[in-house]
Scaffold this motif. Sequence first.
Motif, mmCIF file in Angstrom:
data_model
loop_
_atom_site.group_PDB
_atom_site.id
_atom_site.type_symbol
_atom_site.label_atom_id
_atom_site.label_comp_id
_atom_site.label_asym_id
_atom_site.label_seq_id
_atom_site.Cartn_x
_atom_site.Cartn_y
_atom_site.Cartn_z
ATOM 1 N N LEU A 1 75.342 25.969 6.756
ATOM 2 C CA LEU A 1 76.582 25.970 5.979
ATOM 3 C C LEU A 1 77.776 25.680 6.887
ATOM 4 C CD1 LEU A 1 75.980 29.120 3.739
ATOM 5 C CD2 LEU A 1 75.835 26.724 3.018
ATOM 6 N N GLY A 2 77.824 26.351 8.026
ATOM 7 C CA GLY A 2 78.921 26.146 8.982
ATOM 8 C C GLY A 2 78.948 24.737 9.538
ATOM 9 N N LYS A 3 77.772 24.193 9.838
ATOM 10 C CA LYS A 3 77.710 22.817 10.362
ATOM 11 C C LYS A 3 78.216 21.820 9.328
ATOM 12 C CE LYS A 3 74.261 22.832 13.947
ATOM 13 N NZ LYS A 3 73.182 22.030 14.501
ATOM 14 N N ILE A 4 77.853 22.037 8.081
ATOM 15 C CA ILE A 4 78.326 21.148 7.024
ATOM 16 C C ILE A 4 79.850 21.230 6.919
ATOM 17 C CG2 ILE A 4 78.309 20.718 4.538
ATOM 18 C CD1 ILE A 4 75.352 21.795 4.581
ATOM 19 N N CYS A 5 80.378 22.440 6.947
ATOM 20 C CA CYS A 5 81.838 22.610 6.852
ATOM 21 C C CYS A 5 82.555 21.934 8.013
ATOM 22 C CB CYS A 5 82.195 24.096 6.817
ATOM 23 S SG CYS A 5 81.757 24.890 5.261
ATOM 24 N N ASN A 6 81.971 22.010 9.198
ATOM 25 C CA ASN A 6 82.599 21.405 10.377
ATOM 26 C C ASN A 6 82.556 19.881 10.359
ATOM 27 O OD1 ASN A 6 83.471 23.750 11.665
ATOM 28 N ND2 ASN A 6 81.496 24.080 12.633
ATOM 29 N N ARG B 1 57.907 25.383 2.812
ATOM 30 C CA ARG B 1 59.174 24.708 2.509
ATOM 31 C C ARG B 1 60.078 25.613 1.679
ATOM 32 N NH1 ARG B 1 58.639 18.350 1.922
ATOM 33 N NH2 ARG B 1 57.095 18.089 3.542
ATOM 34 N N SER B 2 61.239 25.858 2.196
ATOM 35 C CA SER B 2 62.215 26.650 1.454
ATOM 36 C C SER B 2 62.861 25.796 0.379
ATOM 37 C CB SER B 2 63.291 27.192 2.397
ATOM 38 O OG SER B 2 62.730 28.062 3.343
ATOM 39 N N SER B 3 63.289 26.452 -0.695
ATOM 40 C CA SER B 3 64.019 25.744 -1.740
ATOM 41 C C SER B 3 65.329 26.483 -2.006
ATOM 42 C CB SER B 3 63.182 25.619 -3.016
ATOM 43 O OG SER B 3 62.915 26.888 -3.556
ATOM 44 N N PHE B 4 66.274 25.741 -2.570
ATOM 45 C CA PHE B 4 67.622 26.250 -2.755
ATOM 46 C C PHE B 4 68.082 26.019 -4.186
ATOM 47 C CE2 PHE B 4 66.932 25.043 1.571
ATOM 48 C CZ PHE B 4 67.539 26.028 2.314
ATOM 49 N N LYS B 5 68.859 26.983 -4.689
ATOM 50 C CA LYS B 5 69.407 26.867 -6.033
ATOM 51 C C LYS B 5 70.824 27.425 -5.998
ATOM 52 C CE LYS B 5 68.649 28.630 -10.696
ATOM 53 N NZ LYS B 5 67.885 29.577 -11.501
ATOM 54 N N LEU B 6 71.730 26.749 -6.652
ATOM 55 C CA LEU B 6 73.107 27.218 -6.734
ATOM 56 C C LEU B 6 73.307 27.887 -8.081
ATOM 57 C CD1 LEU B 6 75.891 27.270 -5.356
ATOM 58 C CD2 LEU B 6 76.380 25.102 -6.495
ATOM 59 N N ASP B 7 73.814 29.108 -8.047
ATOM 60 C CA ASP B 7 74.091 29.859 -9.265
ATOM 61 C C ASP B 7 75.527 30.380 -9.162
ATOM 62 O OD1 ASP B 7 74.012 31.328 -11.589
ATOM 63 O OD2 ASP B 7 72.708 32.904 -10.785
ATOM 64 N N GLY B 8 76.461 29.603 -9.668
ATOM 65 C CA GLY B 8 77.873 29.986 -9.553
ATOM 66 C C GLY B 8 78.322 29.911 -8.111
ATOM 67 N N THR B 9 78.669 31.052 -7.542
ATOM 68 C CA THR B 9 79.101 31.099 -6.142
ATOM 69 C C THR B 9 78.011 31.684 -5.243
ATOM 70 O OG1 THR B 9 80.149 33.260 -6.433
ATOM 71 C CG2 THR B 9 81.536 31.300 -6.784
ATOM 72 N N THR B 10 76.778 31.661 -5.733
ATOM 73 C CA THR B 10 75.640 32.212 -4.983
ATOM 74 C C THR B 10 74.615 31.120 -4.711
ATOM 75 O OG1 THR B 10 75.908 34.389 -5.999
ATOM 76 C CG2 THR B 10 73.763 33.910 -5.044
ATOM 77 N N ILE C 1 70.913 21.711 1.215
ATOM 78 C CA ILE C 1 72.124 22.436 0.803
ATOM 79 C C ILE C 1 73.145 21.458 0.228
ATOM 80 C CG2 ILE C 1 74.119 23.752 1.631
ATOM 81 C CD1 ILE C 1 72.141 25.182 3.558
ATOM 82 N N LYS C 2 73.335 20.330 0.876
ATOM 83 C CA LYS C 2 74.265 19.321 0.363
ATOM 84 C C LYS C 2 73.847 18.839 -1.029
ATOM 85 C CE LYS C 2 76.268 17.236 4.507
ATOM 86 N NZ LYS C 2 76.359 15.973 5.272
ATOM 87 N N ALA C 3 72.553 18.763 -1.257
ATOM 88 C CA ALA C 3 72.046 18.295 -2.548
ATOM 89 C C ALA C 3 72.433 19.225 -3.703
ATOM 90 C CB ALA C 3 70.532 18.141 -2.493
ATOM 91 N N LEU C 4 72.800 20.467 -3.394
ATOM 92 C CA LEU C 4 73.232 21.411 -4.425
ATOM 93 C C LEU C 4 74.594 21.039 -5.014
ATOM 94 C CD1 LEU C 4 72.293 24.786 -2.703
ATOM 95 C CD2 LEU C 4 71.031 23.621 -4.529
ATOM 96 N N PHE C 5 75.367 20.291 -4.249
ATOM 97 C CA PHE C 5 76.736 19.963 -4.643
ATOM 98 C C PHE C 5 76.802 18.511 -4.999
ATOM 99 C CE2 PHE C 5 76.754 23.604 -1.901
ATOM 100 C CZ PHE C 5 77.541 24.500 -2.582
#
Length: 134
Positions: free
Chosen positions: A69-74, A101-110, A130-134
């Motif tokens: 997350l920090g690397k993406i922000c930078n 393989r980990s998976s990611f899901k965006l739920d509001g601000t989580t 992570i970028k794919a969530l947005f």
Amino acid sequence: MRAADAKVAEQIVTTKQACGNTQLDVTIDWEKFNIMIAENETTLKEKRYQEQWVLSHAGDRTASVIEALGKICNSDADYKEELAKLTKVVVQPLPKFSDYRSSFKLDGTTIQVASGHYMTRNADDYTKPIKALF
């Protein structure tokens, strides 16, 4: 678990500075990790893999997610604007030890992370999903 939580806590400070989050709570569901370990006892024995290694990798993988997350922000102001809105990351294990393989899901601000096992990961492994969530 305490060592893993401490490692994650250190990474949260760095990521909050990079992204500008006013709040970023990270929860690793240790109870579910312990259940996963118990349910995969035979596989762990066959692979000569110790329980504490599973827990340690869960902490390492979680810290890598937060670091990503920090690397993406930078590196990208548009993503930084969105990631600054995150307030929580919740990590739970995938049910089988062979799931890596980990998976990611965006739920509001989580961000909900279904964490894989067995192999270590670094932040670069998580930036694209992570970028794919947005």
